[in-house]
Design an enzyme around this catalytic site. Structure first.
Site, PDB file in Angstrom:
ATOM      1  N   ASP A   1      -2.013 -12.480   5.479  1.00 32.71           N
ATOM      2  CA  ASP A   1      -3.277 -12.958   6.306  1.00 32.71           C
ATOM      3  C   ASP A   1      -4.663 -12.885   5.656  1.00 32.71           C
ATOM      4  O   ASP A   1      -5.092 -13.815   5.627  1.00 32.71           O
ATOM      5  CB  ASP A   1      -2.968 -12.372   7.692  1.00 32.71           C
TER       6      ASP A   1
ATOM      7  N   LYS B   1       0.904  -1.077  -0.074  1.00 36.00           N
ATOM      8  CA  LYS B   1      -0.073  -0.167   0.118  1.00 36.00           C
ATOM      9  C   LYS B   1       1.119   1.251  -0.032  1.00 36.00           C
ATOM     10  O   LYS B   1       0.677   2.010   0.816  1.00 36.00           O
ATOM     11  CB  LYS B   1      -0.996   0.125   1.355  1.00 36.00           C
TER      12      LYS B   1
ATOM     13  N   ASP C   1      -5.806  -3.369  -2.304  1.00 32.13           N
ATOM     14  CA  ASP C   1      -7.215  -3.209  -2.593  1.00 32.13           C
ATOM     15  C   ASP C   1      -7.521  -3.876  -3.783  1.00 32.13           C
ATOM     16  O   ASP C   1      -8.351  -4.577  -4.196  1.00 32.13           O
ATOM     17  CB  ASP C   1      -7.776  -1.968  -2.216  1.00 32.13           C
TER      18      ASP C   1
ATOM     19  N   ASP D   1      -6.543 -15.861   3.408  1.00 31.10           N
ATOM     20  CA  ASP D   1      -7.905 -16.413   3.718  1.00 31.10           C
ATOM     21  C   ASP D   1      -9.131 -16.100   2.750  1.00 31.10           C
ATOM     22  O   ASP D   1      -9.705 -17.059   2.315  1.00 31.10           O
ATOM     23  CB  ASP D   1      -8.308 -15.672   5.104  1.00 31.10           C
TER      24      ASP D   1
END
Length: 357
Positions: free
Chosen positions: A245, A189, A221, A249
């Site tokens: 993380d 980012k 994003d 997922d």
């Protein structure tokens, strides 16, 4: 080969799934003439209940003395509902990563064609996806300084990275990309965060050492969107602890379930192998958990820690055969699944052992 494995069942469904990871190791040992010895230890909620410590000293000593670690799951709803708790199960996992220097978390997104309909994504979007995530594991906000104001109304977690932390994980990711599809996407980012600007700067420098690997930089994003829009565009993904993380997922939906994703946490010493799913206390002890991610974690252990590629491939093949025969646990079953072939943890583990033979 002679190796000593520490099994840390952990919390919730951890003991159920590691039972079958261990059973597969024993089977592989018998078939290939390897000698695997085992020990067990406590961590997480189980460690707190027994000793008051989420990572008991005995567990850490055993971990450092082992050749590899097979871990189950960590966490308990008791702590999820109590944000003020000072001692938490997850502290044990973070500490063992730091103590063993496990700075690189490898999470392969392996898609079995038989599970294309188990995902909520369209099969034509998923088919052919093969991603290897490299998540930095011992830095970022998880390990940065944490503060809470005296009135308890303001909190902060410091996102910290140093150059060498980014360099060492980047090198591992580039080495993997070089023997895969020669494409690496670094996720950050950098348009907002100073830590991400350092991350991008270092990755750009490392990229010069790997001119044969195509490098792409992507904001977190956009990466999250592209992962579900066009997952086939990714080969090796390199990212920081927090972003990794979340993204991995999210990527579990590509494989059909978190119960299908294995991971390897490695550094310069003992490797730590675990499914990415949580402790799932809502189904613990009910013979409903999917053991395949734990079994796939064993395949990663054999290949990464011990260099046993043939044995690892046999395990993956056994799982593929099990799925091709229509066998499913509840989390990967769909509307077309033969209900007589929806199995519990024990029966699914036994099926994989049968196909290993």
């Amino acid at each position: 080969m002679k190796k000593h494995i520490l099994v840390i069942p952990g919390d919730g469904i951890g003991p159920e799934v590691t039972t079958w990871g261990k059973a597969v190791l024993e089977k592989i040992g018998q078939q290939f003439g390897h000698e695997f010895t085992f020990d067990e230890a406590l961590m997480g909620h189980a460690g707190i209940e027994a000793t008051g410590n989420p990572l008991p000293d005995e567990t850490l000593a055993k971990a450092k003395a082992s050749d590899a670690i097979l871990f189950g799951a960590i966490g308990h709803i008791k702590y999820d509902n109590d944000p003020s708790a000072k001692v938490r199960p997850e502290q044990g996992l973070l500490k063992i990563r730091k103590e063993l220097g496990l700075y690189a978390n490898l999470r392969p997104i392996m898609l079995f064609d038989e599970l294309l309909d188990a995902s909520s994504l369209k099969p034509e979007i998923l088919k052919g996806t093969d991603i290897l995530f490299f998540r930095e594991l011992t830095g970022d906000v998880y390990f940065g300084e944490k503060k809470r104001s005296e009135d308890r109304n303001t909190a902060s977690d410091l996102m910290v990275y140093s150059r060498y932390e980014v360099e060492r994980i980047a090198i591992k990711a580039y080495e993997a990309a070089r023997v895969r599809g020669k494409r690496l996407c670094s996720v950050d980012k950098a348009n907002v965060l100073e830590a991400s600007r350092l991350w991008r700067e270092v990755v750009q420098e490392i990229a010069k050492q790997y001119p044969d690997v195509e490098t792409e930089h992507m904001f977190i994003d956009n990466a999250a969107m592209q992962l579900v829009k066009n997952p086939k565009k990714f080969d090796v993904v390199l990212t920081a602890n927090l972003f990794g993380d979340i993204l991995t997922d999210e990527a579990s939906q590509i494989a059909g379930s978190m119960g299908m994703l294995a991971s390897a946490s490695v550094g310069d010493g003992t490797g730590f192998f675990e499914p990415i799913h949580g402790s799932a206390h809502d189904i613990a002890g009910q013979d409903k958990a999917n053991p395949l991610a734990s079994i796939l974690s064993v395949a990663l252990m054999l290949e990464i820690s011990f260099g046993l590629k043939e044995e690892a491939k046999l395990i993956t093949s056994a799982i593929d055969k099990t799925l091709k025969q229509g066998y499913r646990t509840g989390d990967i079953a769909d509307a077309n699944t033969d209900k007589s072939k929806i199995l519990g943890t024990t029966a699914m583990g036994q099926k994989v052992l049968e196909y290993l033979s």
